[in-house]
Write a protein that holds these residues in place. Sequence first.
Motif, short mmCIF file in Angstrom:
data_model
loop_
_atom_site.label_atom_id
_atom_site.label_comp_id
_atom_site.label_asym_id
_atom_site.label_seq_id
_atom_site.Cartn_x
_atom_site.Cartn_y
_atom_site.Cartn_z
N ASP A 235 0.86 -1.27 0.13
CA ASP A 235 -0.03 -0.14 -0.11
C ASP A 235 0.74 1.25 0.19
N GLY A 236 0.34 2.17 -0.35
CA GLY A 236 0.99 3.60 -0.11
C GLY A 236 1.15 4.38 -1.32
N GLY A 237 0.79 3.63 -2.56
CA GLY A 237 1.16 4.36 -3.58
C GLY A 237 2.47 4.79 -4.03
N ARG A 238 2.80 5.84 -4.70
CA ARG A 238 4.25 6.19 -5.18
C ARG A 238 4.57 7.11 -4.00
N PHE A 239 5.94 6.81 -3.49
CA PHE A 239 6.25 7.56 -2.26
C PHE A 239 7.44 8.63 -2.76
N PRO A 240 7.35 9.70 -2.23
CA PRO A 240 8.06 10.85 -2.48
C PRO A 240 9.58 10.32 -2.17
N ALA A 241 10.67 11.06 -2.82
CA ALA A 241 11.82 10.77 -2.51
C ALA A 241 12.74 11.85 -1.73
N VAL A 242 13.63 11.57 -0.98
CA VAL A 242 14.25 12.50 -0.06
C VAL A 242 15.98 12.04 -0.31
N VAL A 243 16.74 12.92 -0.70
CA VAL A 243 18.09 12.67 -1.14
C VAL A 243 18.78 13.30 -0.17
N PHE A 244 19.91 12.77 0.49
CA PHE A 244 20.46 13.08 1.70
C PHE A 244 22.04 12.97 1.54
N SER A 245 22.63 14.32 1.79
CA SER A 245 24.24 14.26 2.02
C SER A 245 24.67 14.56 3.14
N PRO A 246 25.56 13.58 3.61
CA PRO A 246 26.10 13.68 5.11
C PRO A 246 27.12 15.13 5.12
N GLY A 247 27.47 15.14 6.35
CA GLY A 247 28.68 16.15 6.58
C GLY A 247 30.07 15.89 6.17
N LEU A 248 30.92 16.83 6.16
CA LEU A 248 32.13 16.67 5.85
C LEU A 248 32.92 15.57 6.34
N GLY A 249 33.40 14.55 5.76
CA GLY A 249 33.91 13.32 6.47
C GLY A 249 32.92 12.49 6.87
N GLY A 250 31.60 12.80 6.79
CA GLY A 250 30.58 11.89 7.47
C GLY A 250 30.09 10.66 6.33
N VAL A 251 29.26 9.78 6.69
CA VAL A 251 29.28 8.71 5.83
C VAL A 251 27.42 8.77 5.55
#
Length: 496
Positions: A235-251
């Motif tokens: 269920d839930g249809g089509r899901f919105p997307a959230v693209v994420f970039s970590p901090g400097l040196g982060g993962v």
Amino acid sequence: MWRRAPRAEDDRVTEIIAGPQMSLLEILALLGAVVLAVARWLPPAARPPVTIGAASAFVLSAAPLTVLGLRWQMLPVLAGAALALPFAVSPLIRRRAGRPARRARWWMALPGSVLCVVLTATGPAAAWAFPVPVFPEPTGDFAVGTRVLQWTDPDRPETATPEPDDRRTVVVQLWYPAQKSPAGTRRARYLGRTEQEARTVSDALARYAGLPGFLVDGVPRALTRSVPDAPVAVDGGRFPAVVFSPGLGGVRTQNTAWAEELASHGYVVAALDHPYDSAAVVLADGRTIGTEVGSTGDDEEDNRRAAETAGIRAADLSFVLTQLDRLDRGGAEGALTGRLDTGRAAVTGHSLGGAAALQAARQDRRFAAVIDLDGYPRDPTPLPFHQPALALTQAIGPGTDARYIPRLTEVLKLSTATGYRLTIPGAAHLTFTDAPLYLPPVPAMVGSLGRTESRRVVAATTLAFLDSTLRHEPGDLAGALSAHGELTVYRPGDSR
């Protein structure tokens, strides 16, 4: 209508129950060590059975711990028990041999007993300060699945290497709404697909932060709330997307608790590892790429490099959105075909990743919203962007860069949509990551909100913003945000 976030009272109870984060074997060893240290002060009739029981409990729990892998937090417990054991057991041995038991006078025994108790108490204190992180149960209607992908951009060379044919490659982890898995299903490991990858990344993060690796040796042991490659929710249809970039040196995994919370509410979160920038990136072929970004000591040069890195990251974020669109259209492997709504996509990031998100939003109009988690804008030529923006900032104090808020304000005022800046009391720079779950609760380091409240506030505010901007749900967004801190709203047409 805003979704219910976990109540603060619930979080406090969870935090109390979590306690010092010790396993049953560790607790048994701790109790045995404490009883051995105080057995001398018990009534004579109680000493023999109590001492034998405590010694047995300690040995039977400490032995398997050494086989399974002893955490450094248990070393003072072992030291306290080792110091107390001979003095607790020797009178019993002498009595059994028919010799009179010798006991030191109380004023001579007291310092030793106190030392043993202090050593033993250091163990749970250290385990509480540097625990194996326990990830909170997501509050949304969906279970959460996760998978790791690796994508190469054929149109962009890798500028960090001299090889002319080397193309830009990123590792991306997805968290998505999933079907509920059977009880006992193995959950995803934190920091990596395997234990070896998790330890590699943990050691690299510790080196990058200047910490001895053993202090955070519990982090790669942690399991998250996600199930690897779980079937996508029906269920839930089509899901919105959230693209994420970590901090400097982060993962890519540094905001796992946040990503799982969003996924449980019907979003697909795609977090990036940026090679040569993230502390460690383990590629599909087993190679590990470390960071090549560091301070030069020259502010002007460091600012130039930060702006250059943010620009590379912004291009990475746009590339990932393109790949997500291909994934939805069936042009790439995966079970999310037809379930991703990349027309409703937000770009987000923490610290330098937040700066990259702001820049990506300006350059790529496919992003419908942008979230900056305590990131200083690095775009050398700020220009207007059309997306609604949310900037969450730490508590501003004497140690805050005086240029931060004016620069952030300048950028937010350039948006042709409404922008929001929310300053959260008690927050520090790492409040917006998973760090409060496994670092000591030192306000200067992780803020003063606590291990569970930090995650709750960041999730509640970002969910409210995403529901409003991507799903266009009705409600008072400004009111929902201002409940968590000091809010400034920048509306198009306001005086500049």
